[in-house]
Scaffold this motif. Structure first.
Motif, PDB file in Angstrom:
ATOM      1  N   THR A 693       0.804  -1.227   0.000  1.00 42.81           N
ATOM      2  CA  THR A 693       0.000   0.000   0.000  1.00 42.81           C
ATOM      3  C   THR A 693       0.835   1.274   0.000  1.00 42.81           C
ATOM      4  OG1 THR A 693      -1.545  -1.256   1.377  1.00 42.81           O
ATOM      5  CG2 THR A 693      -1.999   1.071   1.137  1.00 42.81           C
ATOM      6  N   GLY A 694       2.107   1.169   0.351  1.00 44.60           N
ATOM      7  CA  GLY A 694       2.924   2.355   0.579  1.00 44.60           C
ATOM      8  C   GLY A 694       2.968   3.330  -0.574  1.00 44.60           C
ATOM      9  N   LYS A 695       3.131   2.826  -1.803  1.00 49.09           N
ATOM     10  CA  LYS A 695       3.227   3.724  -2.954  1.00 49.09           C
ATOM     11  C   LYS A 695       1.967   4.566  -3.119  1.00 49.09           C
ATOM     12  CE  LYS A 695       6.431   0.874  -5.655  1.00 49.09           C
ATOM     13  NZ  LYS A 695       6.633   0.127  -6.922  1.00 49.09           N
ATOM     14  N   ALA A 696       0.810   3.957  -2.901  1.00 48.07           N
ATOM     15  CA  ALA A 696      -0.452   4.704  -3.019  1.00 48.07           C
ATOM     16  C   ALA A 696      -0.541   5.777  -1.940  1.00 48.07           C
ATOM     17  CB  ALA A 696      -1.638   3.751  -2.912  1.00 48.07           C
ATOM     18  N   LEU A 697      -0.079   5.461  -0.722  1.00 51.70           N
ATOM     19  CA  LEU A 697      -0.089   6.456   0.357  1.00 51.70           C
ATOM     20  C   LEU A 697       0.774   7.650  -0.008  1.00 51.70           C
ATOM     21  CD1 LEU A 697       0.237   4.226   3.573  1.00 51.70           C
ATOM     22  CD2 LEU A 697      -1.826   4.934   2.366  1.00 51.70           C
ATOM     23  N   PHE A 698       1.976   7.400  -0.544  1.00 47.98           N
ATOM     24  CA  PHE A 698       2.869   8.489  -0.930  1.00 47.98           C
ATOM     25  C   PHE A 698       2.255   9.326  -2.053  1.00 47.98           C
ATOM     26  CE2 PHE A 698       6.423   5.287   0.207  1.00 47.98           C
ATOM     27  CZ  PHE A 698       6.231   5.549   1.563  1.00 47.98           C
ATOM     28  N   SER A 699       1.662   8.651  -3.027  1.00 52.48           N
ATOM     29  CA  SER A 699       1.101   9.353  -4.186  1.00 52.48           C
ATOM     30  C   SER A 699      -0.021  10.298  -3.780  1.00 52.48           C
ATOM     31  CB  SER A 699       0.592   8.335  -5.212  1.00 52.48           C
ATOM     32  OG  SER A 699       1.631   7.501  -5.656  1.00 52.48           O
ATOM     33  N   THR A 700      -0.982   9.773  -3.021  1.00 57.69           N
ATOM     34  CA  THR A 700      -2.121  10.604  -2.630  1.00 57.69           C
ATOM     35  C   THR A 700      -1.686  11.755  -1.728  1.00 57.69           C
ATOM     36  OG1 THR A 700      -2.593   9.106  -0.778  1.00 57.69           O
ATOM     37  CG2 THR A 700      -3.773   8.724  -2.826  1.00 57.69           C
ATOM     38  N   THR A 701      -0.762  11.493  -0.817  1.00 56.06           N
ATOM     39  CA  THR A 701      -0.332  12.537   0.119  1.00 56.06           C
ATOM     40  C   THR A 701       0.403  13.658  -0.595  1.00 56.06           C
ATOM     41  OG1 THR A 701      -0.163  10.972   1.942  1.00 56.06           O
ATOM     42  CG2 THR A 701       1.040  13.037   2.163  1.00 56.06           C
ATOM     43  N   ILE A 702       1.340  13.312  -1.463  1.00 55.06           N
ATOM     44  CA  ILE A 702       2.103  14.340  -2.173  1.00 55.06           C
ATOM     45  C   ILE A 702       1.186  15.180  -3.054  1.00 55.06           C
ATOM     46  CG2 ILE A 702       3.897  14.719  -3.908  1.00 55.06           C
ATOM     47  CD1 ILE A 702       5.309  12.233  -2.813  1.00 55.06           C
ATOM     48  N   ALA A 703       0.241  14.529  -3.724  1.00 59.64           N
ATOM     49  CA  ALA A 703      -0.695  15.264  -4.572  1.00 59.64           C
ATOM     50  C   ALA A 703      -1.561  16.217  -3.746  1.00 59.64           C
ATOM     51  CB  ALA A 703      -1.567  14.288  -5.345  1.00 59.64           C
ATOM     52  N   LEU A 704      -2.031  15.743  -2.603  1.00 60.51           N
ATOM     53  CA  LEU A 704      -2.898  16.566  -1.763  1.00 60.51           C
ATOM     54  C   LEU A 704      -2.137  17.734  -1.141  1.00 60.51           C
ATOM     55  CD1 LEU A 704      -4.992  13.782  -0.008  1.00 60.51           C
ATOM     56  CD2 LEU A 704      -5.665  15.263  -1.889  1.00 60.51           C
ATOM     57  N   VAL A 705      -0.917  17.489  -0.700  1.00 63.05           N
ATOM     58  CA  VAL A 705      -0.111  18.576  -0.141  1.00 63.05           C
ATOM     59  C   VAL A 705       0.106  19.657  -1.188  1.00 63.05           C
ATOM     60  CG1 VAL A 705       2.191  19.204   0.692  1.00 63.05           C
ATOM     61  CG2 VAL A 705       1.043  17.194   1.620  1.00 63.05           C
ATOM     62  N   GLY A 706       0.400  19.232  -2.418  1.00 63.52           N
ATOM     63  CA  GLY A 706       0.571  20.212  -3.492  1.00 63.52           C
ATOM     64  C   GLY A 706      -0.687  21.020  -3.736  1.00 63.52           C
ATOM     65  N   GLY A 707      -1.841  20.360  -3.717  1.00 59.51           N
ATOM     66  CA  GLY A 707      -3.101  21.072  -3.916  1.00 59.51           C
ATOM     67  C   GLY A 707      -3.392  22.072  -2.820  1.00 59.51           C
ATOM     68  N   PHE A 708      -3.170  21.667  -1.577  1.00 56.04           N
ATOM     69  CA  PHE A 708      -3.445  22.573  -0.461  1.00 56.04           C
ATOM     70  C   PHE A 708      -2.439  23.727  -0.406  1.00 56.04           C
ATOM     71  CE2 PHE A 708      -5.819  18.912   1.520  1.00 56.04           C
ATOM     72  CZ  PHE A 708      -7.043  19.548   1.504  1.00 56.04           C
ATOM     73  N   LEU A 709      -1.207  23.492  -0.864  1.00 53.15           N
ATOM     74  CA  LEU A 709      -0.229  24.582  -0.896  1.00 53.15           C
ATOM     75  C   LEU A 709      -0.641  25.663  -1.895  1.00 53.15           C
ATOM     76  CD1 LEU A 709       3.214  22.761  -0.573  1.00 53.15           C
ATOM     77  CD2 LEU A 709       2.052  24.192   1.126  1.00 53.15           C
ATOM     78  N   ILE A 710      -1.340  25.264  -2.950  1.00 51.69           N
ATOM     79  CA  ILE A 710      -1.887  26.251  -3.878  1.00 51.69           C
ATOM     80  C   ILE A 710      -2.880  27.154  -3.144  1.00 51.69           C
ATOM     81  CG2 ILE A 710      -3.416  26.555  -5.865  1.00 51.69           C
ATOM     82  CD1 ILE A 710      -0.645  25.841  -6.691  1.00 51.69           C
ATOM     83  N   ILE A 711      -3.750  26.549  -2.348  1.00 50.02           N
ATOM     84  CA  ILE A 711      -4.737  27.329  -1.591  1.00 50.02           C
ATOM     85  C   ILE A 711      -4.047  28.251  -0.597  1.00 50.02           C
ATOM     86  CG2 ILE A 711      -6.673  27.149   0.036  1.00 50.02           C
ATOM     87  CD1 ILE A 711      -7.432  24.530  -1.278  1.00 50.02           C
ATOM     88  N   SER A 712      -2.904  27.811  -0.056  1.00 49.83           N
ATOM     89  CA  SER A 712      -2.203  28.630   0.934  1.00 49.83           C
ATOM     90  C   SER A 712      -1.599  29.888   0.335  1.00 49.83           C
ATOM     91  CB  SER A 712      -1.100  27.807   1.614  1.00 49.83           C
ATOM     92  OG  SER A 712      -0.046  27.542   0.708  1.00 49.83           O
ATOM     93  N   SER A 713      -1.615  30.017  -0.994  1.00 54.24           N
ATOM     94  CA  SER A 713      -1.137  31.248  -1.638  1.00 54.24           C
ATOM     95  C   SER A 713      -2.245  32.278  -1.784  1.00 54.24           C
ATOM     96  CB  SER A 713      -0.551  30.920  -3.021  1.00 54.24           C
ATOM     97  OG  SER A 713      -1.563  30.433  -3.894  1.00 54.24           O
ATOM     98  N   SER A 714      -3.406  32.010  -1.211  1.00 57.97           N
ATOM     99  CA  SER A 714      -4.557  32.916  -1.305  1.00 57.97           C
ATOM    100  C   SER A 714      -4.245  34.294  -0.743  1.00 57.97           C
ATOM    101  CB  SER A 714      -5.751  32.312  -0.549  1.00 57.97           C
ATOM    102  OG  SER A 714      -6.805  33.246  -0.439  1.00 57.97           O
ATOM    103  N   ALA A 715      -4.895  35.299  -1.319  1.00 58.51           N
ATOM    104  CA  ALA A 715      -4.769  36.664  -0.807  1.00 58.51           C
ATOM    105  C   ALA A 715      -5.671  36.893   0.396  1.00 58.51           C
ATOM    106  CB  ALA A 715      -5.113  37.666  -1.914  1.00 58.51           C
ATOM    107  N   VAL A 716      -6.581  35.950   0.650  1.00 59.97           N
ATOM    108  CA  VAL A 716      -7.469  36.048   1.810  1.00 59.97           C
ATOM    109  C   VAL A 716      -6.778  35.373   2.994  1.00 59.97           C
ATOM    110  CG1 VAL A 716      -9.742  35.476   2.756  1.00 59.97           C
ATOM    111  CG2 VAL A 716      -9.491  35.987   0.313  1.00 59.97           C
ATOM    112  N   PRO A 717      -6.445  36.113   4.053  1.00 61.33           N
ATOM    113  CA  PRO A 717      -5.681  35.524   5.157  1.00 61.33           C
ATOM    114  C   PRO A 717      -6.287  34.260   5.739  1.00 61.33           C
ATOM    115  CG  PRO A 717      -5.738  37.906   5.374  1.00 61.33           C
ATOM    116  CD  PRO A 717      -6.652  37.554   4.241  1.00 61.33           C
ATOM    117  N   SER A 718      -7.596  34.243   5.932  1.00 63.63           N
ATOM    118  CA  SER A 718      -8.230  33.079   6.538  1.00 63.63           C
ATOM    119  C   SER A 718      -8.130  31.860   5.627  1.00 63.63           C
ATOM    120  CB  SER A 718      -9.701  33.380   6.853  1.00 63.63           C
ATOM    121  OG  SER A 718     -10.302  32.314   7.539  1.00 63.63           O
ATOM    122  N   VAL A 719      -8.322  32.049   4.329  1.00 61.32           N
ATOM    123  CA  VAL A 719      -8.203  30.947   3.372  1.00 61.32           C
ATOM    124  C   VAL A 719      -6.751  30.499   3.271  1.00 61.32           C
ATOM    125  CG1 VAL A 719      -8.545  30.267   0.965  1.00 61.32           C
ATOM    126  CG2 VAL A 719     -10.208  31.754   2.082  1.00 61.32           C
TER     127      VAL A 719
END
Length: 750
Positions: A693-719
């Protein structure tokens, strides 16, 4: 097994028809979304019509006027000049004709009292025939009122636009700001516009734009990361369609039913992308592993095997998430009901469509499993070697790992109680004109929000008497000393003004009839912007203004106002009512947080029952749940260290992150328990589960971290905080799943 195989054969047989139907549905949904998608953060979405708090607020608006007020600051050469007055009067004429406006107020409409012939008459405060020196002298005698009409340097005028009660303007709310700006711009090339309606409009537009942008960027980042992580390029299209199709269909349903998105439901795209891509990657991982290890199995058999092995863990991860969000439906707030319903619909769509899409996708593929490799391979990173090292590390150093992570867990539990619960309304705004105008206006005006304080007599008698007026004056003096309060206005201001001019009016021997007859006409139509009395004179009002402040400061303000009242008025004779959106907002914020916690605990409890059901061991279930608490406690550590409060946005992290953490854990533990028919110790079973299962865990986690880091570039402080904390928590969840969980099971699961 045979039944499942029959279903898969049917899906493959009619795959072209299914593809056509899904394409048509996506096209219709996309059209509906582009045409009808809107954002609505108005007050009505937070309350049911029969909710007591909402009804009380609406009744207050109908009785005393709405506190949804536009405030325009108009830079001028001379705030008390003749031409400036003419311009103000023209603006009043244009604004007052708007159907959604109750009244407008400025220096041009303000009046002051003159006592003559035993009655009070009112004259225009802004009388250009009076000398400039005389006008400034008159304004100085009404400091609390004049401070809300002009700035001290006479270079700015303030213009107030009071809307009709909330229910009457909701349908046209989106167009209010633009209509008012159009009218103002006909006479003023330079102006600053703020107030609750402006901030609401700016927040809705900002969140809408960023949600669309971040949705696209998140898909792009996930795509780029999957290029590295998926074992073959042909799986990429399957993964992306598993994300896009459920999301498109859900938004088609939402817009077709006439629902709008709000600050809470705008998180739905992120939630669905998280769960869709996670399930898709796990199914792909099982399909590929089984294909590599079972060369003699045909394609139908391989697909059937992959679906069978993935269905149970994916079902349980979806179920735990479903329950967490369904708990929102139990909320009395329409915004949360809608959030719960549509998220649950999206999860169900995602669960079934991911399987349909992967089955159809696999049916078109012809792969050489042994020679397959990622589209973009990094020679320096070998996942298989890392998993071998990981298994060895968690075996050799299992006790130090348990001690270290457990100490962090205890510190995290302590940190939970250090996290502040606070919502800063300014953090809901991106940098832009609305936020800049708010700063400029509040710098000069020192307040853009209002509260109406009403003091009532308990016995129903009239409040116009010497004793009550004395208490009222003392109360207002305490309010003026409060640093959060700006320029309170009540009959006290008029009384003090008249008293200086005609001292005999309010001598101690003045009768109640004399006082009543004197002040009766003070609360006239021309001064209705400040409600000084009820119609039957059983209550007196004080209007206070204050800046956009944090919820904690707002709660402090309300508490201090109540305390000052109780220390001034005899509470057996008088009662204080505090009215305005600020009161509702303070209660609403606490309720939002309570709702989120209920959702979290409901999901956690169901997760416990699900794990217990298919593990059949209470001991092992408890061992598995402990690591899932760690990411949330570490989240609390980061929030306390970075001074990030739990607000209406970040409060959503708990159910979302629980679902993500439980997702990977269930997939790992399910394989760990399913391997029990192979003889061996917990060490052997866990190493086998991690290798599988390890490869799937790494794949999903890295993809999700990348997606959430995009949101962290928001100009809205709370978002921005939301995205950053989600990225951190997802990464921590992976670390606990691959280090803490194996160490616990290898040590204690005998």
């Amino acid at each position: 097994m045979k039944c499942l195989e029959a279903i898969i054969k049917k899906i493959i047989k009619y795959r072209i028809a299914i593809i056509v139907i899904l394409a048509i549905l996506m096209g219709v949904s996309g059209y509906q979304t582009l045409k009808k998608l809107r954002v609505d953060n108005s007050l009505s979405i937070w309350f049911l019509e029969d909710d007591p708090s909402y009804k009380a607020y609406i009744n207050f608006q109908e009785k005393f006027g709405s506190d949804e007020i536009f405030i325009a600051m108009l830079p001028v050469k001379n705030a008390i000049g003749a031409s400036e007055k003419t311009a103000l009067l023209k603006l009043h004429q244009a604004i007052d004709t708007l159907p959604f406006v109750k009244t407008s107020f400025s220096l041009a409409k303000a009046k002051y009292p003159i006592y003559a012939n035993s009655k009070i008459n009112f004259d225009n405060l802004y009388n250009t025939e009076r000398s400039e020196k005389g006008l400034k002298s008159l304004l100085s005698k009404l400091p609390n009122i004049s401070a809300q009409l002009i700035t001290k340097d006479y270079k700015n005028q303030f213009f107030y636009i009071q809307l009709n009660p909330t229910p009457t303007i909701e349908e046209k709310r989106q167009s209010l700001g633009s209509e008012i700006r159009t009218i103002i711009e006909k006479q003023y090339s330079n102006y600053y516009l703020t107030g609750p309606p402006v901030l609401n409009e700016a927040y809705s537009k900002g969140i809408y734009k960023e949600s669309m942008l971040f949705g696209g960027l998140t898909v792009l980042v996930i795509t780029l990361l999957l290029l590295f992580l998926l074992p073959n390029k042909r799986y990429l299209l399957v993964s992306l369609l598993s994300v896009a199709v459920p999301l498109a269909l859900l938004f088609g349903i939402i817009t077709s039913m006439g629902f709008a998105l709000n600050m809470i439901s705008m998180l739905i795209p992120t939630i669905l992308m998280v769960y869709s891509v996670s399930d898709a990657v796990h199914i792909i991982n099982i399909y590929h592993n089984e294909g590599a290890s079972s060369q003699d199995i045909n394609k139908i058999g391989l697909i059937t095997l992959a679906i069978r092995k993935s269905f149970t863990p994916c079902f349980y991860t979806t179920l735990t998430t479903f329950v967490g969000y369904f708990a929102l439906y139990l909320s009395p707030l329409p915004a949360f009901k809608n959030m719960g319903v549509f998220t649950c619909i999206g999860l169900v769509l995602s669960f079934f469509l991911v399987y349909a899409i992967t089955i159809i996708g696999f049916s078109f593929m012809t792969l050489n499993f042994e020679n397959s490799k990622p589209i973009i391979a990094l020679k320096s990173i070998n996942q298989n070697q890392f998993i071998i090292w990981l298994n060895r590390f968690t075996t050799v150093y299992k006790k130090p790992l348990i001690i270290g992570f457990t100490l962090i867990l205890f510190y995290g539990i302590y940190a939970i109680f250090q996290v502040k619960i606070d919502t800063n309304s300014r953090d809901l705004l991106a940098e832009g004109k609305a936020k800049q105008d708010l700063r400029f206006v509040e710098k000069e005006l020192n307040g853009s929000s209002r509260l109406q304080l009403n003091i009532l007599t308990n016995n129903g008698e009239k409040i116009l008497n010497t004793e009550a007026l004395k208490h009222l004056e003392n109360f207002q003096n305490k309010l003026e000393a409060n640093p959060l309060v700006n320029a309170p206005v009540s009959v006290v201001n008029i009384k003090n003004f008249l008293e200086k001019r005609t001292p005999v009016l309010f001598q101690t021997n003045a009768t109640q009839d004399k006082i009543e007859s004197t002040l009766y006409s003070v609360d006239n139509q021309d001064n209705s912007f400040f409600k000084l009395f009820s119609e039957d004179f059983t209550s007196a009002g004080i209007t206070i203004s204050f800046k956009e402040i944090k919820t904690s400061q707002l709660e402090q303000l309300l508490s201090e106002v109540q305390r000052d009242f109780e220390n001034t008025f005899p509470v057996d004779k008088y009662t204080l009512e505090i009215n305005g959106f600020a009161v509702v907002f303070a209660q609403l914020n606490n309720f939002i947080l309570q709702t989120q916690f209920k959702s979290f605990f409901a999901a956690f409890f169901v997760a416990f029952l699900c794990l217990w059901f298919f593990i059949k061991s209470l001991r092992t279930t408890l061992l598995i749940l402990i690591p899932n608490l760690l990411p949330l406690t570490i989240l609390a550590i980061f929030m306390s260290l970075l001074d990030i409060p739990l607000d209406v946005t970040t409060a959503m992290i708990t159910p979302i992150m629980l679902g993500i953490a439980m997702d990977d854990t269930i997939h790992l533990v399910y394989k760990y328990r399913r391997s029990e028919n192979i003889k061996g110790t917990p060490v052997t079973r866990m190493d086998n589960a991690m290798s599988y299962t390890g490869k799937a865990l790494f794949s999903t986690t890295i993809a999700l971290v990348g997606g959430f880091l995009i949101i962290s570039s928001s100009a809205v402080p709370s978002v921005r905080d939301f995205g950053l904390l989600c990225a951190i928590t997802v990464a921590i969840a992976l670390i606990t799943d691959i280090f803490y969980l194996p160490a616990l099971l290898k040590t204690f699961d005998k």
